[in-house]
Write a protein that holds these residues in place. Structure first.
Motif, PDB file in Angstrom:
ATOM      1  N   MET A 101      23.685  47.877  67.172  1.00 26.22           N
ATOM      2  CA  MET A 101      24.729  47.749  66.136  1.00 26.22           C
ATOM      3  C   MET A 101      25.888  46.895  66.637  1.00 26.22           C
ATOM      4  SD  MET A 101      25.431  51.414  64.385  1.00 26.22           S
ATOM      5  CE  MET A 101      24.140  52.301  63.518  1.00 26.22           C
ATOM      6  N   GLU A 102      26.284  47.118  67.877  1.00 33.40           N
ATOM      7  CA  GLU A 102      27.412  46.369  68.435  1.00 33.40           C
ATOM      8  C   GLU A 102      27.101  44.870  68.420  1.00 33.40           C
ATOM      9  OE1 GLU A 102      30.197  47.917  69.278  1.00 33.40           O
ATOM     10  OE2 GLU A 102      31.262  46.173  70.036  1.00 33.40           O
TER      11      GLU A 102
ATOM     12  N   LEU B 115      27.210  43.634  64.772  1.00 34.25           N
ATOM     13  CA  LEU B 115      28.600  43.465  64.333  1.00 34.25           C
ATOM     14  C   LEU B 115      29.170  42.145  64.839  1.00 34.25           C
ATOM     15  CD1 LEU B 115      30.055  47.062  64.855  1.00 34.25           C
ATOM     16  CD2 LEU B 115      29.842  45.848  62.688  1.00 34.25           C
ATOM     17  N   ALA B 116      28.670  41.703  65.992  1.00 32.99           N
ATOM     18  CA  ALA B 116      29.116  40.434  66.559  1.00 32.99           C
ATOM     19  C   ALA B 116      28.307  39.260  66.010  1.00 32.99           C
ATOM     20  CB  ALA B 116      29.014  40.488  68.080  1.00 32.99           C
TER      21      ALA B 116
ATOM     22  N   PRO C 155      13.758  35.406  60.340  1.00 34.82           N
ATOM     23  CA  PRO C 155      15.226  35.325  60.341  1.00 34.82           C
ATOM     24  C   PRO C 155      15.832  36.663  59.902  1.00 34.82           C
ATOM     25  CG  PRO C 155      14.236  33.532  59.054  1.00 34.82           C
ATOM     26  CD  PRO C 155      13.145  34.499  59.361  1.00 34.82           C
TER      27      PRO C 155
ATOM     28  N   ARG D  49      24.693  41.038  60.216  1.00 39.25           N
ATOM     29  CA  ARG D  49      25.043  42.462  60.205  1.00 39.25           C
ATOM     30  C   ARG D  49      23.838  43.354  59.946  1.00 39.25           C
ATOM     31  NH1 ARG D  49      30.416  42.607  60.227  1.00 39.25           N
ATOM     32  NH2 ARG D  49      31.549  40.832  59.412  1.00 39.25           N
ATOM     33  N   THR D  50      22.672  42.884  60.337  1.00 38.79           N
ATOM     34  CA  THR D  50      21.496  43.753  60.246  1.00 38.79           C
ATOM     35  C   THR D  50      20.855  43.857  61.620  1.00 38.79           C
ATOM     36  OG1 THR D  50      19.905  41.994  59.728  1.00 38.79           O
ATOM     37  CG2 THR D  50      21.060  43.017  57.870  1.00 38.79           C
TER      38      THR D  50
ATOM     39  N   THR E  33      11.945  49.753  61.319  1.00 37.58           N
ATOM     40  CA  THR E  33      12.892  50.047  60.246  1.00 37.58           C
ATOM     41  C   THR E  33      14.061  49.079  60.285  1.00 37.58           C
ATOM     42  OG1 THR E  33      12.315  52.392  60.339  1.00 37.58           O
ATOM     43  CG2 THR E  33      14.358  51.833  59.216  1.00 37.58           C
ATOM     44  N   PRO E  34      14.183  48.217  59.248  1.00 35.83           N
ATOM     45  CA  PRO E  34      15.356  47.345  59.190  1.00 35.83           C
ATOM     46  C   PRO E  34      16.585  48.161  58.798  1.00 35.83           C
ATOM     47  CG  PRO E  34      13.981  47.020  57.243  1.00 35.83           C
ATOM     48  CD  PRO E  34      13.263  48.008  58.113  1.00 35.83           C
ATOM     49  N   LEU E  35      17.691  47.949  59.509  1.00 30.34           N
ATOM     50  CA  LEU E  35      18.931  48.695  59.247  1.00 30.34           C
ATOM     51  C   LEU E  35      20.054  47.728  58.914  1.00 30.34           C
ATOM     52  CD1 LEU E  35      18.912  51.213  62.277  1.00 30.34           C
ATOM     53  CD2 LEU E  35      18.050  51.610  59.966  1.00 30.34           C
ATOM     54  N   GLN E  36      21.051  48.230  58.178  1.00 30.44           N
ATOM     55  CA  GLN E  36      22.247  47.426  57.892  1.00 30.44           C
ATOM     56  C   GLN E  36      23.479  48.330  58.048  1.00 30.44           C
ATOM     57  OE1 GLN E  36      24.153  47.885  54.776  1.00 30.44           O
ATOM     58  NE2 GLN E  36      22.971  49.796  54.703  1.00 30.44           N
ATOM     59  N   LEU E  37      24.647  47.720  58.055  1.00 32.48           N
ATOM     60  CA  LEU E  37      25.833  48.442  58.515  1.00 32.48           C
ATOM     61  C   LEU E  37      26.824  48.801  57.412  1.00 32.48           C
ATOM     62  CD1 LEU E  37      26.360  46.337  61.743  1.00 32.48           C
ATOM     63  CD2 LEU E  37      25.351  48.610  61.559  1.00 32.48           C
ATOM     64  N   ASP E  38      26.440  48.592  56.152  1.00 31.13           N
ATOM     65  CA  ASP E  38      27.317  49.001  55.050  1.00 31.13           C
ATOM     66  C   ASP E  38      26.949  50.423  54.652  1.00 31.13           C
ATOM     67  OD1 ASP E  38      28.854  49.361  52.823  1.00 31.13           O
ATOM     68  OD2 ASP E  38      27.803  47.893  51.582  1.00 31.13           O
TER      69      ASP E  38
END
Lengths: 251, 251
Positions: free
Chosen positions: A112-113, A116-117, A153, A157-158, A230-235
């Motif tokens: 995640m870090e 976020l970058a 691709p 933020r994923t 599992t694709p993840l996102q941060l919203d």
């Protein structure tokens, strides 16, 4: 391709050594920056109240006296002034990171870090369950899952969360792209004890949790001996609730 | 209504005292179980490598020598054997918890821990910015935002994140229900220093971050002097990416 490796089990963990071995078959520019000590359960935490130390362990190998997020954060700010990594791989964790446990996972949080970058990131974990602490499935299936992921691709933020099932490598049935499942609530056990000075303490355990193996989830895939992707996102916004709540506040 | 209060600034924090004062106007069954010490930046972390202590500070007031998640977890397992809380309130945090910073937030993580246990939860934070450390907006607007929220049924595994803007209470323009925003990447600063024994260290700072004030986000609402109310949920799956990735794996 420049790849940064990290984890939450610490720089001396066997899962990191395996990840390094796999990564070197995929790139000749592999860096390691991992916590100096085991950080399981650290979640997405940053060390703010004390300094952290960066130690060089050899060519492109570093440890940080902090959390997985500290390690990624410091690496991106101090090791790569000129050319940032193209990919961050986190793991391979000793034990699964499935369902809502990912919110506690240092392995997933390090990815995640990076996300976020703005850097594509993949977290990798090996389920053990009753199979002993063998990384044999990760060793055989790691390249098979990483190569297609690296060719796809990823949106900003994923990140991607990969779990290898607990079974013999030749029992693995394939790779499944699945959603995050949920545990029925049983957040581990709490052991009560008395310390050598007679004072009471509590210690959180990690007992087997009851869960529903909903179809199409990471929990189901790993239970059925598939590699779970599992694709993840941060919203985290609960978009469905916004309209309802806005009415409650008159607009 | 049984309400459990917690926070990440610790049991002696002024924001918790204010939350307690507000909660007592809403219920006569208010409990406190909060970290013994400040835990900012703890994220959703659990203490697994050492025991934690539970200390009684008076009637229905407890502290835990651990993280915000530890505090909620231990409270739900040890304090409420017969009747679980109907609501968990976390805060009021000294400083905002907006945009992707919520993944590091102990305040929001404590509310997540409650949501994972099936208990409605609300995280509350007071933005300070250049306004000094005043909770005046939270004091005046806290009840106005909590009463409607408490009257609205919340879906399982969801929580609400509330941020009070940094301004004079009479400058507040109202309450807005908004989505989680995102910071442009600038993950604070890293200060490099030398310790008294001549060794190098790094210390993470929290410098002002550049961000885009996208319309309809928590960042925009607070900047425009609205109380920001953001419903959150705990499924991180990037559902839009599942089909695309499945094709990549021949599924």
């Amino acid at each position: 391709m420049r790849i940064l490796l990290t984890n939450d089990d610490g720089i001396h963990a066997p899962g990191l050594a395996l990840l390094e071995q796999i990564a070197r078959t995929l790139s000749d520019d592999v860096w390691v920056c991992a916590p100096a000590e085991e950080q399981s359960g650290a979640g997405h935490s940053l060390t703010l109240h004390s300094p952290v130390r960066l130690r060089e362990h050899g060519d492109r190998r570093y440890s940080v006296t902090g959390t997985p997020s500290d390690s990624v954060n410091l690496a991106l700010r101090k090791l790569f002034a000129e050319q940032m990594p193209d990919l961050v791989l986190s793991g391979i964790n000793s034990g699964e990171n499935l369902a809502d446990d990912i919110t506690y996972s240092g392995t997933v949080s390090a990815a995640m870090e990076a996300a976020l970058a703005g850097i594509p990131a993949i977290a990798l974990s090996q389920a053990f369950r009753d199979m002993g602490r063998s990384f044999a499935v990760a060793e055989e299936w790691g390249p098979k899952v990483l190569k297609p992921l690296m060719a796809t691709p990823m949106a900003k933020r994923t990140l991607v969360n990969v779990n290898f099932p607990a079974c013999a490598p030749d029992a693995v049935r394939g790779i499944r792209v699945v959603r995050q499942g949920f545990h029925d609530y049983a957040r581990g056990s709490v052991v009560e004890g008395t310390d050598p000075r007679g004072r009471n303490y509590y210690w959180f355990g990690l007992e087997e949790m009851e869960h529903t193996l909903d179809r199409g989830t990471d929990l189901e895939a790993v239970a059925e001996k598939f590699v779970a992707v599992t694709p993840l996102q941060l919203d985290l916004t609960d978009h469905a609730a916004i309209g309802r709540l806005a009415e409650q506040f008159g607009g």
